[in-house]
Scaffold this active site. Structure first.
Site, PDB file in Angstrom:
ATOM      1  N   GLN A 114       0.830  -1.311   0.280  1.00  0.00           N
ATOM      2  CA  GLN A 114       0.115  -0.010   0.008  1.00  0.00           C
ATOM      3  C   GLN A 114       0.934   1.080  -0.082  1.00  0.00           C
ATOM      4  O   GLN A 114       0.497   2.297  -0.650  1.00  0.00           O
ATOM      5  CB  GLN A 114      -0.877  -0.030   1.257  1.00  0.00           C
ATOM      6  CG  GLN A 114      -2.001  -0.951   0.985  1.00  0.00           C
ATOM      7  CD  GLN A 114      -2.857  -1.107  -0.138  1.00  0.00           C
ATOM      8  OE1 GLN A 114      -3.416  -0.045  -0.559  1.00  0.00           O
ATOM      9  NE2 GLN A 114      -2.717  -2.166  -1.066  1.00  0.00           N
ATOM     10  N   HIS A 173       1.879   2.995  -3.241  1.00  0.00           N
ATOM     11  CA  HIS A 173       1.017   3.844  -4.166  1.00  0.00           C
ATOM     12  C   HIS A 173       1.112   5.183  -4.323  1.00  0.00           C
ATOM     13  O   HIS A 173       1.543   5.716  -5.414  1.00  0.00           O
ATOM     14  CB  HIS A 173      -0.532   3.670  -3.528  1.00  0.00           C
ATOM     15  CG  HIS A 173      -1.239   2.408  -4.061  1.00  0.00           C
ATOM     16  ND1 HIS A 173      -1.684   1.987  -5.241  1.00  0.00           N
ATOM     17  CD2 HIS A 173      -1.634   1.155  -3.438  1.00  0.00           C
ATOM     18  CE1 HIS A 173      -2.228   1.052  -5.517  1.00  0.00           C
ATOM     19  NE2 HIS A 173      -2.340   0.494  -4.137  1.00  0.00           N
ATOM     20  N   GLU A 229      -9.528   0.165   4.779  1.00  0.00           N
ATOM     21  CA  GLU A 229     -10.068  -0.035   3.340  1.00  0.00           C
ATOM     22  C   GLU A 229      -9.611  -1.504   3.104  1.00  0.00           C
ATOM     23  O   GLU A 229     -10.455  -2.423   2.711  1.00  0.00           O
ATOM     24  CB  GLU A 229      -9.190   0.711   2.300  1.00  0.00           C
ATOM     25  CG  GLU A 229      -9.511   0.180   1.092  1.00  0.00           C
ATOM     26  CD  GLU A 229      -8.572   1.079   0.249  1.00  0.00           C
ATOM     27  OE1 GLU A 229      -8.787   1.281  -1.302  1.00  0.00           O
ATOM     28  OE2 GLU A 229      -7.585   1.621   0.366  1.00  0.00           O
ATOM     29  N   HIS A 230      -8.453  -1.891   3.624  1.00  0.00           N
ATOM     30  CA  HIS A 230      -7.911  -3.228   3.380  1.00  0.00           C
ATOM     31  C   HIS A 230      -7.536  -3.714   4.825  1.00  0.00           C
ATOM     32  O   HIS A 230      -6.868  -3.180   5.386  1.00  0.00           O
ATOM     33  CB  HIS A 230      -6.584  -3.287   2.522  1.00  0.00           C
ATOM     34  CG  HIS A 230      -6.989  -2.849   1.391  1.00  0.00           C
ATOM     35  ND1 HIS A 230      -6.494  -1.652   0.756  1.00  0.00           N
ATOM     36  CD2 HIS A 230      -7.566  -3.244  -0.015  1.00  0.00           C
ATOM     37  CE1 HIS A 230      -6.593  -1.424  -0.443  1.00  0.00           C
ATOM     38  NE2 HIS A 230      -7.636  -2.423  -0.928  1.00  0.00           N
ATOM     39  N   ASP A 268      -6.384  -6.927  -5.128  1.00  0.00           N
ATOM     40  CA  ASP A 268      -6.132  -5.986  -6.145  1.00  0.00           C
ATOM     41  C   ASP A 268      -6.470  -6.380  -7.463  1.00  0.00           C
ATOM     42  O   ASP A 268      -6.830  -5.408  -8.528  1.00  0.00           O
ATOM     43  CB  ASP A 268      -4.808  -5.157  -6.050  1.00  0.00           C
ATOM     44  CG  ASP A 268      -5.003  -4.048  -4.922  1.00  0.00           C
ATOM     45  OD1 ASP A 268      -6.009  -3.860  -4.333  1.00  0.00           O
ATOM     46  OD2 ASP A 268      -3.655  -3.638  -4.705  1.00  0.00           O
ATOM     47  N   HIS A 322     -54.409  14.781   0.338  1.00  0.00           N
ATOM     48  CA  HIS A 322     -54.004  13.336   0.264  1.00  0.00           C
ATOM     49  C   HIS A 322     -55.089  12.495   1.152  1.00  0.00           C
ATOM     50  O   HIS A 322     -55.348  11.278   0.738  1.00  0.00           O
ATOM     51  CB  HIS A 322     -52.732  13.437   1.270  1.00  0.00           C
ATOM     52  CG  HIS A 322     -51.488  13.549   0.599  1.00  0.00           C
ATOM     53  ND1 HIS A 322     -51.134  14.897   0.039  1.00  0.00           N
ATOM     54  CD2 HIS A 322     -50.544  12.961   0.469  1.00  0.00           C
ATOM     55  CE1 HIS A 322     -50.114  15.049  -0.615  1.00  0.00           C
ATOM     56  NE2 HIS A 322     -49.365  13.844  -0.418  1.00  0.00           N
TER      57      HIS A 322
END
Length: 449
Positions: free
Chosen positions: A263, A266, A331-332, A365, A424
């Site tokens: 990670q 990235h 996230e992971h 991934d 109504h």
């Protein structure tokens, strides 16, 4: 290479405050970015192709004359595929099939049921008509992003998929186009940035208007997606990639080091965190990282990421590790531990959970099957991975029998008057069957008179 990675202990005073500061990420763009994006979106909405061409030439250093030059045909995608190595094509096709098969299981059918008085209630599930997929381009190649965003849309039955990908300096990435061809993208336009988002959201003479925009991008793309939301749907506003590894100290420290690197490489804002109840193991992982980082081509980015936002967290036991994991809502999340199935029952918040010592996040991934488009920055507390359900919409079905309408009206009318909505109430009451004429009315309804 020495790595100055922060170390925390849950036993230290103020740990939760320190953790909150570590996790903090402001995904809101600054005022200059917002003003720039607002101008681009406004110009594209007003001038269509003309502004798209002007911004593309300016930001991507191209010399386009007509917007028609921005489109890449299916035939050109096929030629790009032919230029990619056979080995890579085999992997792309295998990954596409696995992602397709996983998402097939997410399809939701329409359904309905009938009540005792004949009223039918249900839900109709239909795919979106047209979706736009944003894919980063230029020198970077993200064919996995193409597959993960397109395949669930195809499974959902989306009528047309439009892909936009920037080509700075006219650099066209064959791998990305090959992935688009394999995934079944209908049309591709070489547009990027906020101008691509605006073109998809509002349509131009050349680029068709879509119903939803999905896919990752830089801060200008994210800001534009937020700005056009409402005119179109969007998937999410994603922050930097992140991984949280929970390890009991029994996994090879080199494996964990590389998982954290996966990670960190990235970008500088990515976040990698290790939680363990074993202090000695944390030291072993750090030693592995300092040795293995020398083997990495992106070591400068990895180092900046780890020293800027990375951390080692020592916990007293695995129960506490699960508590911290739920606070992080990563996230992971890798559970590199014994009995991961048992411990995963304690996890409430995570984008994706990677179970056991032999399931690195990297497999998710690319080719495991589940989507790699995941909620970041703690949004896993209320968000889910991208899936088929993001490309479908649901319509309620209500079909009242005469008796059903009469029964419901007796409930609805008092509620309507409680809200001071007389029309109504009366609209509902017109459907009430009288006790005297009810049988006759039902007979007339049955005969069609």
């Amino acid at each position: 290479m020495n790595l100055n990675i922060r170390e925390f202990s849950t036993e230290s005073e103020g740990f939760l405050v320190e953790l909150e500061a570590l996790l903090a990420w402001d995904s809101v763009s600054d005022i200059s970015v917002q003003e720039s994006v607002a101008n681009i979106v406004t110009q594209v909405r007003k001038n269509g192709d003309k502004s798209v061409v002007e911004f593309t030439n300016r930001f991507d250093r191209r010399q386009i004359v007509s917007a028609s030059e921005l489109e890449i045909s299916r035939e050109e995608m096929a030629l790009a595929k032919a230029r990619v190595s056979d080995e890579l094509i085999v992997s792309l096709e295998a990954a596409a099939q696995r992602v397709h098969d996983y998402h097939e299981r997410q399809k939701q059918p329409s359904w309905q049921y009938q009540e005792s008085n004949g009223t039918v209630l249900g839900q109709k599930v239909t795919p979106l008509d047209r979706v736009g997929v944003y894919v980063p381009g230029g020198k970077a190649a993200y064919p996995s992003s193409v597959l993960m965003n397109v395949m669930p849309a195809k499974v959902a039955g989306v009528g047309e998929i439009i892909m936009v990908v920037p080509t700075p300096d006219n650099i066209v990435n064959d791998i990305v186009l090959a992935a688009a061809y394999i995934a079944g993208v209908d049309r591709v336009f070489t547009i990027g940035g906020a101008q691509a988002v605006a073109a998809l959201a509002y349509g131009t003479e050349t680029v068709p208007k879509v119903d939803k925009i999905v896919g990752p991008g830089n801060i200008f793309v994210a800001t534009a997606k937020r700005m056009v939301f409402g005119a179109v749907g969007i998937d999410m506003i994603a922050g930097p990639s992140e991984i949280l590894v929970v390890c009991d100290g029994k996994t090879n420290p080199d494996w964990i080091a590389m998982d954290l690197f996966s990670q960190a490489e990235h970008d500088e804002d990515a976040q990698s965190i290790l939680i363990s109840p074993d202090k000695t193991f944390i030291k072993e992982v750090k030693a592995s990282m300092e040795r293995l980082i020398e083997t990495q081509s992106r070591q400068a980015i990895i180092k900046a990421s780890l020293e800027g936002r990375g951390a080692f967290i020592h916990v007293k036991d695995m129960d506490e590790a699960m508590d911290i994991a739920n606070i992080v809502a990563a996230e992971h999340l890798e559970l590199s531990i014994d009995e991961p199935e048992k411990w995963s029952e304690k996890i409430r918040h995570a984008g994706a959970i990677f179970m056991g010592r032999h399931t690195p996040e990297a497999l998710g991934d690319y080719c495991a099957g589940p989507n790699h488009v995941l909620p970041t920055s703690g949004t896993a507390r209320f968000s889910s991975p991208l899936g088929v359900y993001d490309f479908q919409k649901r319509s309620s079905i209500i079909n009242c029998s005469p008796q059903g309408a009469s029964d419901l009206a007796k409930i609805a009318a008092p509620l309507a008057r409680g809200e001071s909505l007389e029309a109504h109430a009366m609209s509902a009451e017109y459907r009430i069957l009288s006790e005297v004429n009810g049988t006759e009315e039902k007979e007339l309804e049955a005969t069609g008179e």
